[in-house]
Design an enzyme around this catalytic site. Structure first.
Site, PDB file in Angstrom:
ATOM      1  N   GLY A 209       7.225  -4.689  89.121  1.00  0.00           N
ATOM      2  CA  GLY A 209       7.605  -5.665  90.149  1.00  0.00           C
ATOM      3  C   GLY A 209       8.732  -5.125  91.008  1.00  0.00           C
ATOM      4  O   GLY A 209       8.992  -3.918  91.026  1.00  0.00           O
ATOM      5  N   ASN A 210       9.405  -6.007  91.742  1.00  0.00           N
ATOM      6  CA  ASN A 210      10.575  -5.587  92.531  1.00  0.00           C
ATOM      7  C   ASN A 210      11.546  -6.764  92.628  1.00  0.00           C
ATOM      8  O   ASN A 210      11.291  -7.835  92.088  1.00  0.00           O
ATOM      9  CB  ASN A 210      10.149  -5.068  93.912  1.00  0.00           C
TER      10      ASN A 210
END
Ligand code: PMT
Length: 403
Positions: A209-210
């Site tokens: 993810g981020n």
């Protein structure tokens, strides 16, 4: 004088931020507003009525009757007099009374009598601001239609640092001016916004993810919705509460989900804004079951993801308008300009990880807008809601250069 003739009822509650009410009053009066101030009794411990009445050039009220004559301070009249009712700072205690409909003082009774729009600028310590009871009271008063001016982040009176500071008076002034100037200038427009992160499954319990929170995309959605547009918000995993009748949310997880949702609505849209932080790569073959830690090391093979903005940019129709974002760490301008062309955007908004307070997660951002014409617009570091406003004003100018 952008507030000439406007009547602002400013209520001050007991908070260390009450001193900012003096500056706010000056700013409002300077813009031509008539300012009537009321205070809660606990606000008297933080700032004197004399200061505020001198600045507003009007008597300040804090109880139901005038001491000398016993005459009534009519809360119904005060509520009807105002074009806007602003409570700044709003303490946790008064907030809970507003949520409950408690009218045990002049301020809360006036709130219940007001027919005008109400703006609330909470101020409290960071843990108080995040407490579930405060979050739920804020959600309740928002549901009543009040406009919440989110607390800003920074140093707090407790010595802690975080979100809880009352919005700066200059920013509140801008919100009020915007409120009065705001027309429904995007009425009839259909707008798609991608926002937040994507999550790419490695196995059923892990993902790539981020750090995107969704704040920037949601600020754009709320701004455009309040200006009359109908918004399709395609939102990756995010904790942000969004509640506006003009905003339809499609919650998504992966890039593929986001692409499918965007592809479905794209042909019907007038404007598309790509504010999401989308994963460029995804695990080629996500495990069906949780990966066990049997090996000393492991590798994950990644394959390229679809580029949502580029793909929809290729099928952009005459009259459709695409806005992109670029989050960069180096060669910022060069990279942003290349994405502007490659993804067929009409303009691109660059935010750089090198500007402190800009980009992921912050309540603030600092951006540079690059237009196809070569024109460039740089902003200061501002709350994301103010940045959204500047981006939308830029869009409006491009769509309708005459106005
Ligand atoms: O959500 P916040 O915490 O408020 O943070 C806001 C933000 C930093 C995420 C936002 O302001 C922002 O910059 N969004 C774009 C981040 C990004 O991924 O930029 P990029 O340079 O990798 O992508 C360029 C453009 O192509 C973007 O419009 C992006 O949405 C789009 N893109 C990228 C890859 C991909 N596979 N599909 C896309 O649509």
């Amino acid at each position: 004088m952008q507030l000439q003739g406007k009547r602002v009822l400013l209520a001050v509650t007991g908070s260390i931020a009450a001193y900012k009410a003096a500056h706010l009053t000056r700013l409002l009066v300077k813009e031509g507003a008539e300012v009537q101030i009321i205070m809660s009794t606990s606000a008297l411990d933080f700032i004197t009525p004399l200061t505020l009445s001198t600045l507003s050039k009007r008597p300040v009220y804090h109880q139901f009757h005038k001491n000398e004559t016993g005459e009534w301070n009519n809360h119904v009249e005060l509520g009807l007099w105002a074009d806007i009712f602003l409570i700044a700072p709003l303490s946790a205690s008064t907030l809970s009374k507003l949520a409950q409909g408690n009218s045990d003082n002049l301020l809360t009774a006036t709130y219940l009598s007001a027919r005008c729009p109400v703006m609330l600028a909470p101020a409290m310590d960071l843990d108080m601001y995040q407490h579930p009871s405060v979050r739920s009271n804020l959600a309740v008063v928002k549901e009543y239609g009040n406009i919440i001016l989110d607390a800003e982040s920074g140093e707090l009176a407790s010595g802690l640092s975080g979100q809880g500071r009352m919005m700066e008076p200059e920013h509140i002034l801008k919100k009020i001016i915007h409120h009065f100037n705001k027309s429904k200038d995007f009425e009839g427009k259909k707008i798609m916004i991608t926002a937040g992160p994507t999550q790419e499954a490695i196995d059923p319990v892990r993902f790539i993810g981020n750090h995107s929170s969704g704040k920037m995309g949601v600020a754009l959605a709320e701004n455009l919705a309040s200006r009359g547009a109908k918004i399709d918000l395609i939102l990756g995993p995010s904790h942000i509460e969004v509640n506006h009748p003009n905003i339809k949310i499609s919650p998504v997880t992966s890039t593929q989900d986001m692409y499918k949702a965007a592809q479905a609505v794209h042909p019907h849209m007038d404007i598309c804004i790509f504010a999401a932080a989308v994963a460029d790569y995804t695990p080629a073959d996500p495990a069906k079951e949780k990966i066990k830690k049997n090996e000393e090391s492991m590798s994950i093979v990644l394959k390229k993801n679809v580029d949502i903005a580029a793909s929809l940019g290729r099928v952009k129709k005459e009259g459709q308008f695409h806005i992109g974002f670029a989050l960069e760490t180096n060669q910022e301008e060069e990279n942003a300009q290349a994405k502007l062309k490659k993804k067929n955007f009409d303009f691109i908004v660059l935010n750089s990880m090198n500007d402190s307070g800009a980009g992921f997660k912050h309540d603030t951002n600092k951006v540079t807008i690059f237009h196809q014409s070569g024109q460039k617009q740089v902003t200061d570091l501002l709350p994301k809601s103010a940045i959204a406003d500047l981006i939308i004003d830029s869009l409006k100018k491009q769509l309708d250069p005459e106005n």
